[in-house]
Design a protein around this motif. Sequence first.
Motif, PDB file in Angstrom:
ATOM      1  N   LEU A 298      40.763  77.001  48.866  1.00  0.00           N
ATOM      2  CA  LEU A 298      41.546  78.195  49.159  1.00  0.00           C
ATOM      3  C   LEU A 298      40.894  79.379  48.469  1.00  0.00           C
ATOM      4  O   LEU A 298      40.789  79.422  47.245  1.00  0.00           O
ATOM      5  CB  LEU A 298      42.984  78.024  48.660  1.00  0.00           C
ATOM      6  CG  LEU A 298      43.936  79.201  48.873  1.00  0.00           C
ATOM      7  CD1 LEU A 298      44.149  79.470  50.361  1.00  0.00           C
ATOM      8  CD2 LEU A 298      45.283  78.934  48.191  1.00  0.00           C
ATOM      9  N   LEU A 299      40.431  80.352  49.249  1.00  0.00           N
ATOM     10  CA  LEU A 299      39.854  81.576  48.715  1.00  0.00           C
ATOM     11  C   LEU A 299      40.979  82.586  48.607  1.00  0.00           C
ATOM     12  O   LEU A 299      41.487  83.087  49.619  1.00  0.00           O
ATOM     13  CB  LEU A 299      38.730  82.092  49.615  1.00  0.00           C
ATOM     14  CG  LEU A 299      37.392  81.342  49.527  1.00  0.00           C
ATOM     15  CD1 LEU A 299      37.491  79.932  50.112  1.00  0.00           C
ATOM     16  CD2 LEU A 299      36.284  82.106  50.246  1.00  0.00           C
ATOM     17  N   THR A 300      41.398  82.860  47.375  1.00  0.00           N
ATOM     18  CA  THR A 300      42.625  83.618  47.152  1.00  0.00           C
ATOM     19  C   THR A 300      42.405  85.121  47.050  1.00  0.00           C
ATOM     20  O   THR A 300      43.389  85.871  46.959  1.00  0.00           O
ATOM     21  CB  THR A 300      43.326  83.146  45.870  1.00  0.00           C
ATOM     22  OG1 THR A 300      42.426  83.262  44.760  1.00  0.00           O
ATOM     23  CG2 THR A 300      43.792  81.707  46.001  1.00  0.00           C
ATOM     24  N   GLY A 301      41.146  85.589  47.062  1.00  0.00           N
ATOM     25  CA  GLY A 301      40.930  87.012  46.866  1.00  0.00           C
ATOM     26  C   GLY A 301      41.567  87.453  45.567  1.00  0.00           C
ATOM     27  O   GLY A 301      41.427  86.796  44.526  1.00  0.00           O
ATOM     28  N   ASP A 302      42.324  88.553  45.617  1.00  0.00           N
ATOM     29  CA  ASP A 302      43.019  89.034  44.414  1.00  0.00           C
ATOM     30  C   ASP A 302      44.514  88.754  44.463  1.00  0.00           C
ATOM     31  O   ASP A 302      45.275  89.290  43.652  1.00  0.00           O
ATOM     32  CB  ASP A 302      42.776  90.530  44.226  1.00  0.00           C
ATOM     33  CG  ASP A 302      41.375  90.836  43.719  1.00  0.00           C
ATOM     34  OD1 ASP A 302      40.569  89.900  43.580  1.00  0.00           O
ATOM     35  OD2 ASP A 302      41.072  92.022  43.473  1.00  0.00           O
ATOM     36  N   ALA A 303      44.945  87.902  45.403  1.00  0.00           N
ATOM     37  CA  ALA A 303      46.350  87.492  45.408  1.00  0.00           C
ATOM     38  C   ALA A 303      46.655  86.621  44.207  1.00  0.00           C
ATOM     39  O   ALA A 303      47.785  86.598  43.699  1.00  0.00           O
ATOM     40  CB  ALA A 303      46.681  86.749  46.698  1.00  0.00           C
ATOM     41  N   LEU A 304      45.651  85.886  43.748  1.00  0.00           N
ATOM     42  CA  LEU A 304      45.735  85.099  42.514  1.00  0.00           C
ATOM     43  C   LEU A 304      44.328  85.044  41.941  1.00  0.00           C
ATOM     44  O   LEU A 304      43.386  84.675  42.639  1.00  0.00           O
ATOM     45  CB  LEU A 304      46.269  83.695  42.782  1.00  0.00           C
ATOM     46  CG  LEU A 304      46.465  82.813  41.534  1.00  0.00           C
ATOM     47  CD1 LEU A 304      47.667  81.868  41.728  1.00  0.00           C
ATOM     48  CD2 LEU A 304      45.218  82.000  41.221  1.00  0.00           C
TER      49      LEU A 304
END
Length: 268
Positions: A196-202
Amino acid sequence: MTTSTRKKSGGRATRKSGSGATLTRDVAPGIHRLEHAYTNCYLVEHEGAVTLVDAAFPSTWPHLLSALSEIGRSPSDVSALVLTHAHFDHVGFAARAVRELQVPVWVHAADRELAAHPYRYQRERTPFLYPLKYPRSTRVLAAMTAAGALTVKGVSDVRMLPSSGVIDVPGHPTVVFTPGHTRGHCALHLPDRDALLTGDALVTLDPYKGARGAQIIAGAATANSEQAMESLVPLAETGAMIVLPGHGEPWLAGIRAAVQSAKATGAT
């Protein structure tokens, strides 16, 4: 990445350049992490083609070319650039990728305007006092500035990410809509790779606090922290074990544990 050292990191080959960029191969099967100035891009391989996820800074470009060579690919193998969101530290080389690689750039419609103007973002608090309150952030923010954080050109020729569903780019990631950090933030789930590539969400490093561990980013760069906390729920629902954030090291204990940690840390 011309001057480099090699080491093994959790069984993964890591290459660090003398100019501050690090390539870690196979952080998940066929997914490689390029870290520059405390910011991550990912190279997703699929059947000889590559999808780039996020674009860091303008000066990340030569490191990207070196990373492609390191994994045995060329610029012509890049088929798409997907932006998890359109903050300046994720749009960095996007305009150059369009110009030189002639690849489509994907971003959610709610971040389309931000992609064209990556400094016009919503935030809850002014970022200028954070280095005083969180001195550990000074080194991180200085590195980002040196990498070109203040000179990012926007990109307006984009394709629209859906709020859900699989997108037709190499790797065929599933979009997980996670607004809050920005209005159009999206994570990317690759279930066949348990990633899971969460970016800046987490993230596992907050640049504005210099703090490590699973968390959402401070209000200095987050549009709506309450919504960002709510967006942790669809992240957890993916059940992915390998969490690849926009800032910080991969989290290998599973997204559910990462979300629990982020909820415990809360918003700042």
